[in-house]
Design a protein around this motif. Structure first.
Motif, PDB file in Angstrom:
ATOM      1  N   THR B  42     -27.488 -27.318 -18.683  1.00 33.39           N
ATOM      2  CA  THR B  42     -26.930 -27.093 -17.360  1.00 33.39           C
ATOM      3  C   THR B  42     -26.325 -25.701 -17.314  1.00 33.39           C
ATOM      4  N   PRO B  43     -26.677 -24.888 -16.319  1.00 32.68           N
ATOM      5  CA  PRO B  43     -26.022 -23.574 -16.220  1.00 32.68           C
ATOM      6  C   PRO B  43     -24.535 -23.746 -15.882  1.00 32.68           C
ATOM      7  N   ILE B  44     -23.707 -22.927 -16.480  1.00 32.09           N
ATOM      8  CA  ILE B  44     -22.279 -22.949 -16.145  1.00 32.09           C
ATOM      9  C   ILE B  44     -21.754 -21.517 -16.121  1.00 32.09           C
ATOM     10  N   GLY B  45     -20.966 -21.188 -15.088  1.00 29.78           N
ATOM     11  CA  GLY B  45     -20.409 -19.847 -14.980  1.00 29.78           C
ATOM     12  C   GLY B  45     -19.174 -19.707 -15.862  1.00 29.78           C
ATOM     13  N   ILE B  46     -19.003 -18.536 -16.473  1.00 23.69           N
ATOM     14  CA  ILE B  46     -17.769 -18.266 -17.220  1.00 23.69           C
ATOM     15  C   ILE B  46     -17.240 -16.906 -16.782  1.00 23.69           C
ATOM     16  N   VAL B  47     -15.993 -16.886 -16.337  1.00 26.81           N
ATOM     17  CA  VAL B  47     -15.348 -15.663 -15.843  1.00 26.81           C
ATOM     18  C   VAL B  47     -14.172 -15.347 -16.762  1.00 26.81           C
ATOM     19  N   PRO B  48     -14.020 -14.073 -17.205  1.00 26.80           N
ATOM     20  CA  PRO B  48     -12.888 -13.717 -18.074  1.00 26.80           C
ATOM     21  C   PRO B  48     -11.561 -14.148 -17.461  1.00 26.80           C
ATOM     22  N   PHE B  49     -10.603 -14.526 -18.333  1.00 32.26           N
ATOM     23  CA  PHE B  49      -9.294 -14.978 -17.871  1.00 32.26           C
ATOM     24  C   PHE B  49      -8.483 -13.788 -17.381  1.00 32.26           C
ATOM     25  N   GLU B  50      -7.662 -14.047 -16.381  1.00 28.40           N
ATOM     26  CA  GLU B  50      -6.691 -13.025 -15.949  1.00 28.40           C
ATOM     27  C   GLU B  50      -5.674 -12.837 -17.068  1.00 28.40           C
ATOM     28  N   GLU B  51      -5.386 -11.596 -17.416  1.00 27.12           N
ATOM     29  CA  GLU B  51      -4.490 -11.335 -18.547  1.00 27.12           C
ATOM     30  C   GLU B  51      -3.239 -10.620 -18.100  1.00 27.12           C
ATOM     31  N   SER B  52      -2.103 -11.016 -18.634  1.00 31.34           N
ATOM     32  CA  SER B  52      -0.909 -10.203 -18.420  1.00 31.34           C
ATOM     33  C   SER B  52      -0.982  -9.020 -19.381  1.00 31.34           C
ATOM     34  N   PHE B  76     -25.196 -26.427 -22.280  1.00 32.97           N
ATOM     35  CA  PHE B  76     -25.018 -25.447 -21.207  1.00 32.97           C
ATOM     36  C   PHE B  76     -25.833 -24.178 -21.437  1.00 32.97           C
ATOM     37  N   ASP B  77     -26.193 -23.520 -20.321  1.00 25.59           N
ATOM     38  CA  ASP B  77     -26.621 -22.126 -20.353  1.00 25.59           C
ATOM     39  C   ASP B  77     -25.505 -21.329 -19.700  1.00 25.59           C
ATOM     40  N   VAL B  78     -25.009 -20.324 -20.383  1.00 28.51           N
ATOM     41  CA  VAL B  78     -23.873 -19.575 -19.851  1.00 28.51           C
ATOM     42  C   VAL B  78     -24.342 -18.539 -18.827  1.00 28.51           C
ATOM     43  N   VAL B  79     -23.721 -18.553 -17.669  1.00 30.92           N
ATOM     44  CA  VAL B  79     -23.931 -17.504 -16.670  1.00 30.92           C
ATOM     45  C   VAL B  79     -22.646 -16.686 -16.664  1.00 30.92           C
ATOM     46  N   ALA B  80     -22.699 -15.507 -17.315  1.00 29.22           N
ATOM     47  CA  ALA B  80     -21.488 -14.709 -17.472  1.00 29.22           C
ATOM     48  C   ALA B  80     -21.310 -13.800 -16.256  1.00 29.22           C
ATOM     49  N   PHE B  84     -15.507 -13.906 -10.193  1.00 32.23           N
ATOM     50  CA  PHE B  84     -16.195 -14.961  -9.452  1.00 32.23           C
ATOM     51  C   PHE B  84     -17.271 -14.337  -8.569  1.00 32.23           C
ATOM     52  N   ASN B  85     -18.509 -14.851  -8.638  1.00 32.70           N
ATOM     53  CA  ASN B  85     -19.627 -14.257  -7.916  1.00 32.70           C
ATOM     54  C   ASN B  85     -20.516 -15.389  -7.420  1.00 32.70           C
ATOM     55  N   LEU B  86     -20.285 -15.839  -6.210  1.00 30.46           N
ATOM     56  CA  LEU B  86     -20.974 -17.011  -5.678  1.00 30.46           C
ATOM     57  C   LEU B  86     -22.478 -16.785  -5.613  1.00 30.46           C
ATOM     58  N   ALA B  87     -22.872 -15.549  -5.234  1.00 32.59           N
ATOM     59  CA  ALA B  87     -24.305 -15.258  -5.115  1.00 32.59           C
ATOM     60  C   ALA B  87     -24.990 -15.448  -6.468  1.00 32.59           C
ATOM     61  N   LEU B  88     -24.359 -14.905  -7.502  1.00 30.95           N
ATOM     62  CA  LEU B  88     -24.925 -15.011  -8.862  1.00 30.95           C
ATOM     63  C   LEU B  88     -24.955 -16.466  -9.329  1.00 30.95           C
ATOM     64  N   PHE B  89     -23.815 -17.153  -9.192  1.00 27.97           N
ATOM     65  CA  PHE B  89     -23.721 -18.540  -9.665  1.00 27.97           C
ATOM     66  C   PHE B  89     -24.718 -19.422  -8.919  1.00 27.97           C
ATOM     67  N   SER B  90     -24.864 -19.170  -7.621  1.00 30.36           N
ATOM     68  CA  SER B  90     -25.748 -19.996  -6.811  1.00 30.36           C
ATOM     69  C   SER B  90     -27.200 -19.743  -7.194  1.00 30.36           C
ATOM     70  N   SER B 119     -18.411 -24.319  -8.042  1.00 33.13           N
ATOM     71  CA  SER B 119     -18.684 -22.962  -7.560  1.00 33.13           C
ATOM     72  C   SER B 119     -18.666 -22.872  -6.033  1.00 33.13           C
ATOM     73  N   GLN B 120     -19.376 -23.769  -5.358  1.00 35.60           N
ATOM     74  CA  GLN B 120     -19.524 -23.657  -3.900  1.00 35.60           C
ATOM     75  C   GLN B 120     -18.202 -23.807  -3.170  1.00 35.60           C
TER      76      GLN B 120
END
Lengths: 195, 434
Positions: B42-52, B76-80, B84-90, B119-120
């Motif tokens: 299953t494809p899954i999106g992964i977005v870097p964490f916000e860092e202080s 999973f297949d990672v979609v890096a 957040f990028n809805l167009a890419l994830f979709s 995502s949606q």
């Protein structure tokens, strides 16, 4: 408190005395033909002292010869043990049958063991690096057993032999060549001397 | 003339005699699939964490740890994506994505918030917060990742599991344990003699393994943080331990006078009995997931082949027929296949097959020796040892042989065994569910 110190002193003195006695007794034990008569004779003439000295030197000579003989025996046994330990028996891949060459060699080992009844042996079975650890343990056990059976048939009591498998865990030669593999498919011996 | 007749008779007989041999030989030509991927990921999106600001990173970042877990998981297949990028994830059909926040606390720890979103709709499906020293960040992320798997698949993941294996340390084989991804290695044995064949006791409380301190292979057990205890000392040479997944009993091999048999015993009382009375030698036992049957290797046909029988020693069947050397089977946790090692032309490779020996799939090929397969407790992955790099190292692959990932880097590492699940409180997935 004082008592304890006293006891400690007495006991350490006793220890010292014991050590001293032991030291004094030592030379007396060496000469074989000594004992009470020699003690009586000590007050007598110079002639007797001379025979005493002769006896001493004879005894010393005897002791030296004994030591030499023991040393020779030890060296002989060591040489035999080394000979047995260097007689590795080789096997074909995944086989535990003894080859003709292995049998010849084992007959020599059997001969040595018949002569030296004090020797007990551990037969170690080994395999080459190919295959699983588990199956190679069973294969090594089979190989060691084949050697044990041969020696038993040769007349060595089972009580003098122990067999153990090392599987592929103790290779003699390193590497992934047929040369190394064939060196490692073996049984070898450890020798102990029964007391 | 008579001699001639006899000759013809001999030739005819020889021809007949050859026939069954050929029929047997044809067994060697059973078709084998080589590494065809049958995995549904299953494809899954992964977005870097916000860092202080002001975090001094020594470990990988949270999203990097999650990416490694997702790639290893076999699910999973990672979609890096950097954000957040809805167009890419979709477009990539990533219905969900993971991200979070991380900040340094006053006492030098990291406070990590981890999220799983749809995502949606950007609906929050799962949120977890961990405050940990940086060196424990990996395990916190593994815990979150297993929660994600449970959320999306309804099954337990293996990111929190561990692997025991044998590592050569200062020239001596020692038993070590690491996290399933190869990090956090801990040395368990510290002997001057060989230690090997580690397996996990029930509840992951400790290990059973073989040591040579008495100049022969013998089983020992050690609970983590406790001292070692010799097992079944009434037997001469003991090895090939297999822990019953239901009762915790130990099934093992013992060799005496050249004969190797299987025994089963209670590690607490030390009592053991012969498991099966067979003329052949038996080794490498492995329990079925519910401990009703046992796989083992027998040399009754000359070389090693895999057999199976009931736990009471009944209903013995041969499983492997192809090739002359099939050894060390292990039963998949899903119950439907076995993995084993086969030797061909002196090279070891890993195969799986159905329980009746059909449907053989070769998982490794043309890459050194590959041996000692061990299933992940969720049945998705197989860890194994290979010397494809020149030295023996531990690798993880999916159960179809794809996605081979090396998890140990230095020295010589062999004989991996996967732990049981670590989160015992989660419900067990239904039998047969994928």
């Amino acid at each position: 408190m004082k008592n304890i110190v006293k006891i400690a002193l007495i006991s350490s003195a006793a220890c010292l005395a014991l050590v001293a006695c032991a030291k004094k007794q030592q030379p007396q034990t060496d000469p074989a033909a000594e004992g009470a008569p020699a003690a009586e004779a000590s007050q007598d003439s110079a002639a007797q002292a001379l025979t005493q000295a002769q006896a001493d030197s004879l005894a010393a000579e005897q002791a030296r010869l004994d030591a030499e003989r023991l040393e020779a025996e030890r060296a002989r046994l060591e040489q035999l043990i080394n000979q047995i330990m260097s007689e590795d028996v080789y096997f074909d891949f995944d086989r535990s049958e003894l080859t003709e060459k292995a049998k010849e060699l084992l007959a020599q080992v059997g001969e040595l063991l018949l002569k030296e009844q004090r020797f007990t042996i551990t037969i170690e079975g080994h395999t080459d690096a190919r295959g699983t650890e588990d199956y190679n343990f069973t294969l090594g056990a089979k190989r060691a057993m084949k050697v044990k059976e041969f020696l038993a048939a040769y007349g060595i009591e089972n009580s003098r032999m122990e067999s153990v498998s090392y599987g592929k865990e103790a290779p003699k030669a390193q590497g992934e060549t047929e040369e190394a593999y064939s060196q490692n498919r073996r049984a070898n011996f450890r020798v102990n001397i029964k007391q | 003339m008579i001699a001639m007749k006899n000759l013809w008779a001999a030739v005819a007989f020889a021809l007949f005699a050859l026939l069954p041999v050929q029929a047997l030989a044809s067994i060697d030509t059973i078709a084998v699939d080589v590494g065809i991927s049958v995995f549904k990921t299953t494809p899954i999106g992964i977005v870097p964490f916000e860092e202080s600001a002001g975090i001094d990173w020594i470990e990988e970042r949270p999203h990097q740890i999650l990416t490694r877990d997702a790639n290893l998981s076999g699910r999973f297949d990672v979609v890096a994506s950097e954000k957040f990028n809805l167009a890419l994830f979709s477009r990539a059909k990533a219905k969900h994505y993971m991200t979070g926040k991380v900040q340094a606390t006053n006492d030098g720890k990291l406070a990590v918030e981890c999220y799983l979103y749809v995502s949606q709709s950007k609906t929050l499906l799962l949120g977890e917060r961990y405050t940990v020293p940086q060196k424990e960040l990996r395990r916190a992320m593994h815990a979150f990742f297993d929660k994600v798997i449970y959320q999306l698949w309804g099954e337990r993941g293996v990111a929190s599991t561990r692997i025991a294996y044998v590592s050569r340390i200062d020239g001596v084989k020692q038993v070590v344990v690491s996290d399933y991804d190869g990090f956090h290695r801990t040395q368990i044995t510290r002997d001057s003699t060989i230690s090997m064949m580690p397996v996990w006791t029930k509840g992951n409380k400790g290990l059973v393994y073989v040591n040579f301190k008495t100049n022969r292979p013998r089983l020992y057990t050690k609970n983590f943080g406790r001292s070692e205890k010799p097992l079944f000392q009434q037997f001469d040479q003991t090895y090939s331990p297999a822990v019953n997944p239901v009762t915790g009993e130990l099934l093992f091999s013992s060799s005496k006078d050249g004969k190797t048999d299987l025994y089963v015993g209670d590690m607490e009382t030390g009592k053991a009995r012969k498991f099966a009375y067979l003329k052949s030698n038996q080794t490498s036992p492995a329990w079925s997931p519910y401990a009703t049957e046992v796989l083992f290797t027998s040399d009754r046909g000359g070389g090693p082949q895999i057999f199976v029988m009931g736990k009471d020693g009944s209903d013995l069947r041969r499983v492997t027929f192809m090739g002359r050397y099939n050894e060390r089977a292990s039963w998949s946790p899903e119950g439907d296949r076995i993995a084993y090692t086969s030797m061909d032309n002196g090279k070891m490779n890993i195969y799986t097959c159905a329980l009746d020996g059909s449907d053989i799939v070769q998982l490794t090929n043309n890459a050194g020796n590959n041996e000692h397969p061990t299933w992940s407790p969720d049945g998705k992955l197989i860890a194994f040892a290979s010397n494809r790099s020149g030295t023996y190292q531990i690798y993880i692959m999916r159960k179809d042989g794809s996605n081979v990932t090396r998890i140990t880097q230095a020295g010589e590492n062999t004989a991996p065994t996967w732990s049981w699940f670590y989160d015992e409180n989660k419900p067990q997935p239904k039998e047969g569910s994928k």
